[in-house]
Each structure stands twice: as C-alpha cells, then as structure tokens.
Design a protein around this motif. Structure first.
Motif, PDB file in Angstrom:
ATOM      1  N   MET A 118       0.824  -1.206   0.000  1.00  0.00           N
ATOM      2  CA  MET A 118       0.000   0.000   0.000  1.00  0.00           C
ATOM      3  C   MET A 118       0.859   1.258   0.000  1.00  0.00           C
ATOM      4  O   MET A 118       0.540   2.252  -0.632  1.00  0.00           O
ATOM      5  CB  MET A 118      -0.848  -0.036   1.274  1.00  0.00           C
ATOM      6  CG  MET A 118      -2.212   0.578   1.135  1.00  0.00           C
ATOM      7  SD  MET A 118      -2.940   0.317  -0.463  1.00  0.00           S
ATOM      8  CE  MET A 118      -3.732   1.871  -0.667  1.00  0.00           C
ATOM      9  N   LEU A 178       1.787   2.717  -3.336  1.00  0.00           N
ATOM     10  CA  LEU A 178       0.810   3.534  -4.057  1.00  0.00           C
ATOM     11  C   LEU A 178       0.559   4.886  -3.401  1.00  0.00           C
ATOM     12  O   LEU A 178      -0.098   5.742  -3.981  1.00  0.00           O
ATOM     13  CB  LEU A 178      -0.520   2.786  -4.159  1.00  0.00           C
ATOM     14  CG  LEU A 178      -0.542   1.651  -5.171  1.00  0.00           C
ATOM     15  CD1 LEU A 178      -1.902   1.009  -5.167  1.00  0.00           C
ATOM     16  CD2 LEU A 178      -0.218   2.153  -6.558  1.00  0.00           C
ATOM     17  N   LEU A 233      -1.875   8.009  -4.360  1.00  0.00           N
ATOM     18  CA  LEU A 233      -3.211   8.120  -3.762  1.00  0.00           C
ATOM     19  C   LEU A 233      -3.341   9.333  -2.849  1.00  0.00           C
ATOM     20  O   LEU A 233      -4.372  10.011  -2.870  1.00  0.00           O
ATOM     21  CB  LEU A 233      -3.543   6.841  -2.977  1.00  0.00           C
ATOM     22  CG  LEU A 233      -3.770   5.604  -3.842  1.00  0.00           C
ATOM     23  CD1 LEU A 233      -4.049   4.397  -2.973  1.00  0.00           C
ATOM     24  CD2 LEU A 233      -4.931   5.833  -4.793  1.00  0.00           C
ATOM     25  N   LEU A 236      -3.738  12.497  -4.802  1.00  0.00           N
ATOM     26  CA  LEU A 236      -4.987  12.421  -5.565  1.00  0.00           C
ATOM     27  C   LEU A 236      -6.174  12.753  -4.662  1.00  0.00           C
ATOM     28  O   LEU A 236      -7.053  13.545  -5.021  1.00  0.00           O
ATOM     29  CB  LEU A 236      -5.142  11.013  -6.144  1.00  0.00           C
ATOM     30  CG  LEU A 236      -6.070  10.858  -7.327  1.00  0.00           C
ATOM     31  CD1 LEU A 236      -5.595  11.723  -8.476  1.00  0.00           C
ATOM     32  CD2 LEU A 236      -6.165   9.416  -7.758  1.00  0.00           C
ATOM     33  N   LEU A 237      -6.185  12.151  -3.452  1.00  0.00           N
ATOM     34  CA  LEU A 237      -7.268  12.442  -2.515  1.00  0.00           C
ATOM     35  C   LEU A 237      -7.220  13.905  -2.072  1.00  0.00           C
ATOM     36  O   LEU A 237      -8.261  14.552  -1.942  1.00  0.00           O
ATOM     37  CB  LEU A 237      -7.164  11.516  -1.298  1.00  0.00           C
ATOM     38  CG  LEU A 237      -7.664  10.092  -1.554  1.00  0.00           C
ATOM     39  CD1 LEU A 237      -7.389   9.198  -0.367  1.00  0.00           C
ATOM     40  CD2 LEU A 237      -9.157  10.108  -1.872  1.00  0.00           C
ATOM     41  N   LEU A 247      -8.746  15.999  -4.726  1.00  0.00           N
ATOM     42  CA  LEU A 247     -10.212  15.905  -4.702  1.00  0.00           C
ATOM     43  C   LEU A 247     -10.788  16.779  -3.593  1.00  0.00           C
ATOM     44  O   LEU A 247     -11.726  17.554  -3.817  1.00  0.00           O
ATOM     45  CB  LEU A 247     -10.636  14.459  -4.452  1.00  0.00           C
ATOM     46  CG  LEU A 247     -10.520  13.505  -5.628  1.00  0.00           C
ATOM     47  CD1 LEU A 247     -10.840  12.101  -5.180  1.00  0.00           C
ATOM     48  CD2 LEU A 247     -11.467  13.947  -6.725  1.00  0.00           C
ATOM     49  N   ALA A 298     -10.486  20.442  -4.230  1.00  0.00           N
ATOM     50  CA  ALA A 298     -11.422  20.889  -5.266  1.00  0.00           C
ATOM     51  C   ALA A 298     -12.831  21.022  -4.702  1.00  0.00           C
ATOM     52  O   ALA A 298     -13.581  21.929  -5.057  1.00  0.00           O
ATOM     53  CB  ALA A 298     -11.411  19.919  -6.436  1.00  0.00           C
ATOM     54  N   LEU A 299     -13.193  20.091  -3.790  1.00  0.00           N
ATOM     55  CA  LEU A 299     -14.531  20.159  -3.195  1.00  0.00           C
ATOM     56  C   LEU A 299     -14.657  21.352  -2.249  1.00  0.00           C
ATOM     57  O   LEU A 299     -15.742  21.870  -2.031  1.00  0.00           O
ATOM     58  CB  LEU A 299     -14.841  18.863  -2.435  1.00  0.00           C
ATOM     59  CG  LEU A 299     -15.186  17.671  -3.325  1.00  0.00           C
ATOM     60  CD1 LEU A 299     -15.318  16.412  -2.492  1.00  0.00           C
ATOM     61  CD2 LEU A 299     -16.476  17.925  -4.097  1.00  0.00           C
ATOM     62  N   VAL A 353       3.605  -3.536  -6.508  1.00  0.00           N
ATOM     63  CA  VAL A 353       2.232  -3.941  -6.249  1.00  0.00           C
ATOM     64  C   VAL A 353       1.538  -4.129  -7.597  1.00  0.00           C
ATOM     65  O   VAL A 353       1.707  -3.321  -8.511  1.00  0.00           O
ATOM     66  CB  VAL A 353       1.499  -2.914  -5.353  1.00  0.00           C
ATOM     67  CG1 VAL A 353       1.534  -1.532  -5.945  1.00  0.00           C
ATOM     68  CG2 VAL A 353       0.078  -3.334  -5.098  1.00  0.00           C
ATOM     69  N   ALA A 354       0.829  -5.258  -7.733  1.00  0.00           N
ATOM     70  CA  ALA A 354       0.072  -5.523  -8.961  1.00  0.00           C
ATOM     71  C   ALA A 354      -1.383  -5.223  -8.657  1.00  0.00           C
ATOM     72  O   ALA A 354      -2.000  -5.882  -7.838  1.00  0.00           O
ATOM     73  CB  ALA A 354       0.244  -6.970  -9.382  1.00  0.00           C
ATOM     74  N   LEU A 355      -1.933  -4.199  -9.288  1.00  0.00           N
ATOM     75  CA  LEU A 355      -3.292  -3.760  -8.966  1.00  0.00           C
ATOM     76  C   LEU A 355      -4.290  -4.893  -9.180  1.00  0.00           C
ATOM     77  O   LEU A 355      -4.208  -5.633 -10.152  1.00  0.00           O
ATOM     78  CB  LEU A 355      -3.692  -2.579  -9.846  1.00  0.00           C
ATOM     79  CG  LEU A 355      -2.995  -1.253  -9.589  1.00  0.00           C
ATOM     80  CD1 LEU A 355      -3.744  -0.143 -10.264  1.00  0.00           C
ATOM     81  CD2 LEU A 355      -2.903  -0.993  -8.104  1.00  0.00           C
ATOM     82  N   GLY A 356      -5.243  -4.997  -8.251  1.00  0.00           N
ATOM     83  CA  GLY A 356      -6.314  -5.976  -8.380  1.00  0.00           C
ATOM     84  C   GLY A 356      -5.847  -7.400  -8.175  1.00  0.00           C
ATOM     85  O   GLY A 356      -6.596  -8.340  -8.414  1.00  0.00           O
ATOM     86  N   ASN A 357      -4.592  -7.592  -7.712  1.00  0.00           N
ATOM     87  CA  ASN A 357      -4.083  -8.933  -7.444  1.00  0.00           C
ATOM     88  C   ASN A 357      -4.073  -9.820  -8.681  1.00  0.00           C
ATOM     89  O   ASN A 357      -4.131 -11.039  -8.581  1.00  0.00           O
ATOM     90  CB  ASN A 357      -4.915  -9.596  -6.335  1.00  0.00           C
ATOM     91  CG  ASN A 357      -4.031 -10.409  -5.405  1.00  0.00           C
ATOM     92  OD1 ASN A 357      -2.809 -10.390  -5.553  1.00  0.00           O
ATOM     93  ND2 ASN A 357      -4.627 -11.123  -4.483  1.00  0.00           N
TER      94      ASN A 357
END
Lengths: 487, 136
Positions: A1, A4, A8, A11-12, A15, A18-19, A57-61
C-alpha cells in the motif's frame, strides 16, 4: 500500500481541495496536510526500499505481466521523495502569494494533481501507465498555465498544448508499435522480450520514435522552443514546481527506458543522443545569455541542464547512469530553488526584468547569499552539489575518450557562470535604477516562501558537503543499468 | 434563436428519465455482459444534454443529483474508495471483494466511473451551451 501512497495521497488531497472551493482557509489547511502526509509517505517508502529492496504492487491482485504494476526501486523512491519535498516547498511559497481568489481555488487541486501524476510516472512499471500519468501531468500543467486568465496565459498554454500533443501522438504510436511487436507493456516482460533477435531490425526504429517523443517533452534541441515561450507566464513559485520537475521527469523516463527496460539500445541511437545533448546544452546556455527576464534566463537554463542529463544517458554505463541520477537529484532541487528565489526577487523589486531592478543585496543580504549558493551549484563550483554531479559525468566522458563531449560540458559550465553573474550583478549588486518600479520593499517579505528557500538551500548544501551517502545510493540504484547486450 | 418544437420541449423530461433508466440498466448489466459505468455514464450525459438543449442548462443541472464538478469529483472519490476496500484487507489496491447478495466493490467502482463520466462531460456540455446562449 505504501508503494501507491505517492499517487493516492495527493490524488485524494486534490479531490478534497477541489470540493472545498468556497472555503479558502480549510482548503489551505487540507492542502498543507496533504503535502505533509505525502512527504511522510515518501520518506517511509524510501526507508522500506533501502532496507528490503524493490517493492511492487500488482493492482487488483492479477498475475504479472498482465496486471497494472507500480514499483518503487532505489531510484524511483528517491525521486518521489524529492518531488514531495519540492511540492511541499512550493506549496509553502504559494500560501501568501496574493493571487486572485479564483486562481487560488484552482491552484491547490492542480498542484496536487501534478504531484500525484509525477509520483505515478516515477512508480509506473508499464509503458501504458507511464503514458497515461505523463499525460495527466501535462494536463495539470496546462491547467496551471491558464489559471492566470489573461490573454498571454492562453497563448502560452496553446503553444505548450500544441507541442505536447505532437509528443503525445509520437509516444502513443511508438508504444502501440512496441506492443504490437512484443505483445507486452510491462517493464519486466519487455526487458526479456526486447532482446530477442527477431526484433533486432525493428526495435531501433520504435525506440527512436519513443526517444523523440520524450526529447520533445524534455525540451531538447531542436524541440525546446516551446519551453521558454510558455513557462515564463507562470507565477514564479508554481514555475518552481513545473520547471524543477517536469522536464526532469522526461529525462528520468529516458534513463529508465533506455538504461533499464530496453538495455540493448542500439549504439547509433546513443551516438545521436550524445551529439544532441551537446547542441542542447549550448543552445540553452546561449539563449539564456541573450535574455534579461529572470524567468526566461532560468527557463533557458532548464534546457541547458537537460543537455547534461542526456549526455549522461548517452554515455551508457552504470557509472554514467549513477552520475545522471545524481545530477537529476541535484538539478530538481537547485532549479526549484532558483525559481523560488526569482519569485522572491519579484516580490522585493516588483519586476522580473533585470534592466529595471537592482539594489537587492543591501536590502535582502540573506536572499543574495542563498541565490549565490544555488547559482554556484548550477554552475558546478566545488563544494556545491552541482560540482559532484558534473565531476562524475565528466570523469565518465573523459574515461570513454569522449573529449569533445566532456570539453563542451566544461565550456557550458563557464557560460552558465556568465548568466548567473548577470543576475547577481544586475539584480543584486548594481543600485536600483531611477526609472525602475517601486524598488526594494523589505516589508513585503513573504516569510513562508523564504522558509521554503532556506530549507531547499540547506538540502543543496548538504548534498554538496556530504555527497557520499547520495553517491552510494545512486550507485546502488543504477548498478543493474545498461546490463543488456550493448553493440 | 430558432423556434423550438413544443413536442420536444414537452417530452424532454420524460425522455430524460427513460434515458437515465436505460443508463442505470446498462451500468448494472455491465457486471457480466457488455455495458458498465463508462457507457452508462455516456447515456446519462445524453439525457442531460437533451434537457440542456431543449429546455436550458439550469433545468438539466437541477435534474442531476449534484452539480457537474462535485459529481465528477465524488465519482473519482467513490472509485478510489472501492479500491481501498481490498487494501484494508491486506490485499493489493483495487483487489475486489464480493458479498453473498451480489453487492461488490466492483459495483462501487463502476458507479464511481458512471458519476465521473456524467459529471465531467455534462460540465463540458453546459459550458459550451452557455457560451452559445450568451452570444447574440
């Protein structure tokens, strides 16, 4: 984790900021908190990578090589940390900048978006994701370019957009052809697939196209004209992030692709890259000598420094890759710091044109000192960080018998000294001209920006005084580079 | 401004709801068959654009759950959240989990994509239409 998190967390933050378009105080708080969290994650990630080696890390396993993979090795983790530090510094510097309210509302999401995309490019372990995040990075910059809302901003954004679309098309075409020929996008799979003899005929052409695309985005000769033409309209602290990071990310991608992924790069491509590097260095530094706007001078020096990085890639040995990585680290810090200082000069003197300002040394002696440190580092005077980068690079060039390449790099260093002393003599040393704008205003000191400059200067100084840990780190990081069948 | 067909202005709202129902159906169908959040989102954009063109932008905006920008942003947030469920269980980001009753994090992700497309594209459409209205 943790791998990433450099993607992440910003990115959060983007967001959330912006809100919070209507709550300026809360927005700034969230934005600063996000930058601090990113910095903390980057430090932890670097520690993890140094202790346990490459993390992926491989996304989505999903199984590799089909999954979307993100991976941090010693090189990318260090770059993520540098990007996070410059990002935090720039955020501090923009806090009290007094832009318009709307521009400020857009600034925070775009800055964090830029940081997220930059982190993802450093961590991407497949070609297509690299492309996607690279584009997101450019879109964030496009947003930053138009934030000013004036006609000249639109003009600069259009130039930037037109050129980067061309680069994008080249990049996408090259990636498509490489995928068609090998059936892979993942770096690990490409590393194996690209040395197959059946590919030997076509691969140089595909790679050439890919390199051309990134040269365009890095601002190399003869494709650099867009850079000084579009960058100089940004406010200086934002320019510190864009100018400090963006072209360097393209240089990193070239190093990663040619040195690590497609290590069997054909010699003719490297030879061409080397000569291109020389012309890039020279044209950048000569362009800078002609200009009087501090932002334009520094923008032309971005081009010139990209030349050094390309030279390091063209030399194509593990030692040269280590030198390139060191130079990359040093350059991100120094360039960002110089742009931040240019912003402070503007805040103090009211103009970016060196002919119209002056007398900054008696008014702001500490700023003058900090400028000298960064300027000497850019030139490569010992014992600054730039000296070690250039030393490693030149040693490798001369050892390989590339006397012309090394000699030109030395001469460009002297010319860099010329433009840096121009800024020093005109901006700091000479008295304030009578027809100039308001003149030095010691009261207008943006203290947060000042703090950011001091912290970055300390980092630069540390890299110059204690280079051993950094050199050891980059040597470890690039030990496996250029291991493919050369020639 | 060209005269509007009263048939179209009267049927715009019913058509909007039909299109939106189709969009949701495509979204849910995408789980095992062709469809999904992106195509569903485009259908919803078609509905909103219909209202925006035949009536006006404000009416179309009122029929959406949120204004375009917040809608797009919450869509992205929802998609990221869906990815974090797997991560919370110690699996890589975006590893999806299913429950017995057919509710899954894949669904959540797809709804996020749906909202992002709906919000982002209607944002563009409204901006373009507004410019047209402002011109004489």
């Amino acid at each position: 984790m943790l791998v990433l998190s450099p993607l992440l967390v910003p990115l959060l933050t983007a967001l959330l900021t912006a809100l919070l378009a209507r709550q300026p105080v809360l927005r700034r708080g969230v934005s600063l908190l996000g930058a601090a969290a990113l910095l903390a994650c980057a430090v932890l990630l670097l520690f993890d990578v140094v202790r346990d080696g490459r993390q992926s890390v491989a996304l989505g396993n999903w199984p590799l090589p089909y999954a979307i993979e993100f991976a941090a090795d010693a090189l990318s983790a260090a770059l993520v940390l540098l990007a996070a530090s410059v990002g935090a510094g720039v955020l501090l510097a923009t806090l009290r900048w007094g832009e318009t309210a709307e521009a400020e509302a857009g600034l925070h999401p775009l800055l964090h978006g830029l940081l997220a995309a930059t982190g993802a490019v450093f961590l991407a372990a497949d070609l297509f994701n690299l492309y996607v995040w690279f584009e997101l990075m450019l879109i964030s910059v496009l947003g930053l370019l138009v934030l000013g809302g004036k006609r000249r901003h639109g003009e600069a954004a259009f130039k930037y957009f037109a050129v980067s679309m061309l680069g994008t098309l080249l990049m996408l075409g090259a990636i498509g052809m490489i995928y068609g020929a090998t059936g892979h996008l993942n770096f690990g799979a490409l590393r194996v697939a690209s040395v197959e003899p059946a590919l030997a005929g076509a691969l140089p052409a595909y790679l050439g196209l890919l390199v051309l695309a990134f040269l365009l985005k890095a601002g190399a000769f003869p494709l650099f004209a867009w850079l000084p033409a579009s960058y100089h309209t940004l406010p200086a602290p934002v320019l510190a992030l864009v100018g400090g990071l963006l072209t360097k990310v393209a240089a990193y991608v070239l190093l990663r692709l040619l040195g690590d992924v497609f290590a069997a790069t054909p010699g003719i491509l490297l030879e061409a890259l080397g000569w291109l590097a020389l012309v890039t260095m020279l044209s950048g530094v000569l362009g800078a000598a002609y200009h009087w706007d501090v932002r334009r001078i520094l923008a032309f020096h971005i081009v010139s420094q990209i030349g050094y990085l390309l030279l390091g890639i063209a030399l194509a040995t593990p030692a040269a890759a280590a030198a390139t990585a060191y130079f990359l680290f040093h350059n991100i810090l120094v360039k960002a710091n110089l742009f931040l200082i240019a912003g402070l000069m503007f805040a103090a003197a009211g103009h970016y044109d060196l002919r119209r300002i002056g007398g900054l040394y008696p008014a702001w002696p500490l700023l003058a000192l900090l400028f000298l440190l960064s300027a000497f580092s850019l030139v490569g005077v010992p014992p600054t960080s730039g000296f070690w980068g250039k030393f490693m690079l030149l040693r490798e060039a001369f050892e390989q018998g590339r006397y012309l390449w090394g000699g030109t790099a030395l001469a460009v260093g002297l010319l860099t000294l010329y433009s840096m002393s121009k800024i020093w003599l005109e901006g700091f040393w000479k008295p304030q001209p009578h027809d100039g704008p308001a003149g030095p205003r010691p009261a207008a000191r943006p203290s947060a920006a000042y703090a950011a400059v001091v912290v970055l200067s300390v980092l630069i100084l540390a890299m110059g005084m204690f280079p051993e840990p950094v050199i050891r780190h980059v040597e470890q990081a690039t030990a496996g580079f250029w291991s493919g069948a050369l020639e | 401004m060209t005269p509007r067909s009263s048939l179209l202005t009267q049927s715009a709202r019913p058509l909007y709801w039909i299109l939106l129902a189709a969009a949701v159906w495509v979204l849910l169908r995408g789980h095992n068959e062709p469809g999904g959040g992106f195509i569903g989102g485009l259908l919803a954009v078609a509905g909103s654009s219909l209202v925006a063109i035949t009536l006006d932008v404000r009416a179309a905006c009122r029929l959406q759950p949120l204004a375009p920008l917040p809608l797009a942003l919450s869509g992205v947030a929802l998609a990221v959240l869906a990815g974090l469920f797997g991560a919370a269980a110690g699996l890589p980001f975006l590893t999806h989990r299913w429950t017995e009753v057919g509710v899954s994090t894949v669904m959540l992700f797809d709804i996020g994509v749906f909202c992002t497309v709906w919000g982002a594209l209607t944002g563009y459409v409204y901006a373009l239409l507004d410019d047209g209205e402002a011109a004489p």
